[in-house]
Motif scaffolding. Structure first.
Motif: not given
Length: 205
Positions: A30-34, A38-44, A74-76
Motif C-alpha cells: 500500500a506504500r506504493h499506492g496500490d 490499502v483495502e486489504h490492509f484496512v480490512r485485515a 496510518a494511511l498518511g
C-alpha cells in the motif's frame, strides 16, 4: 470444579504468524499506492483496532471515530512504514496515540456511558466462541476490573495475540514489564473466576 480456560495468544482469535505477515505485506504494498492493498490492509486489521480501542476508551460512542482516526493517521504515514515490526503492532501503536490524544484534547468532556455501556461496546467488537467462556462475556466483565496497564497488556498479548516484544513496543515499556503485567492479570482473572464458581452459602436463617 472446572475452571474456565483463559484464552492464550495462540487460541484467542485464531491469529497466526501468517496473518501478521500477510497484513504487513499488504501495508508494504500500500506504500506504493496500490489501492487494492490499502483495502486489504484496512480490512485485515480493522477488527483488531476496534477491539483494542474499545478496551482503552471509556466512551463507547467514540470507538468507531477513534478507529477511523487510527487508519487515517496510518494511511498518511504508510510511506514511512518499513516493516521492521508487524503492521499490526505499528497500527496498534498509532491507535494508542489516537486514544491518548483524544483524552488529552477533551479532558473536561463528560463521560457518556457507564460500565455496562463500555462492556457492550467491547462485546460488539468481539468474535464468538472464546474457549471456556459464554461468548467471552464473562471475560469482558472481569477484564473491566483490572488496572488499566494490566488490562492493556493482557488484551494485546492474550486476546489480540501480539508477541510480547511487539506488545512492549505498543505499550512503550520493557518486555519484562509486559510479561509481569500479563502474569498478574492472569492470576487475578483466575482467582476471580474461581471465586465466581464457588457455590453460594445457605441463606441466612
Amino acid at each position: 470444579m472446572i475452571t474456565p480456560v483463559l484464552p492464550t495468544a495462540r487460541t484467542a482469535y485464531g491469529r497466526t504468524a501468517a496473518a501478521d505477515e500477510s497484513a504487513t505485506a499488504w501495508a508494504l504494498a500500500a506504500r506504493h499506492g496500490d489501492a487494492d492493498a490499502v483495502e486489504h490492509f484496512v480490512r485485515a486489521l480493522h477488527r483488531d483496532v476496534q477491539r483494542y480501542v474499545a478496551h482503552l476508551c471509556a466512551d463507547p460512542q467514540a470507538v468507531d471515530d477513534l478507529a477511523q482516526d487510527t487508519f487515517l493517521r496510518a494511511l498518511g504515514s504508510l510511506h514511512r512504514f518499513e516493516g521492521r515490526s508487524s503492521a499490526r503492532a505499528w497500527l496498534l501503536s498509532i491507535a494508542r496515540r489516537a486514544v491518548t490524544d483524544s483524552h488529552r484534547h477533551a479532558p473536561a468532556r463528560p463521560r457518556l456511558s457507564d460500565a455496562a455501556d463500555w462492556q457492550r461496546a467491547v462485546e460488539s467488537a468481539q468474535p464468538r466462541g472464546l474457549p471456556g467462556f459464554d461468548d467471552g462475556i464473562v471475560l469482558l466483565d472481569l477484564l473491566a476490573g483490572l488496572p488499566a496497564e494490566r488490562r492493556e497488556a493482557f488484551v494485546l498479548t492474550q486476546l489480540l495475540g501480539l508477541p510480547y516484544a511487539e506488545a512492549a513496543e505498543v505499550g512503550d515499556c520493557p518486555v519484562g514489564t509486559v510479561r509481569s503485567r500479563v502474569a498478574r492479570a492472569r492470576a487475578t482473572l483466575i482467582r476471580l473466576l474461581e471465586a465466581a464458581e464457588q457455590p453460594a452459602g445457605p441463606p441466612a436463617a
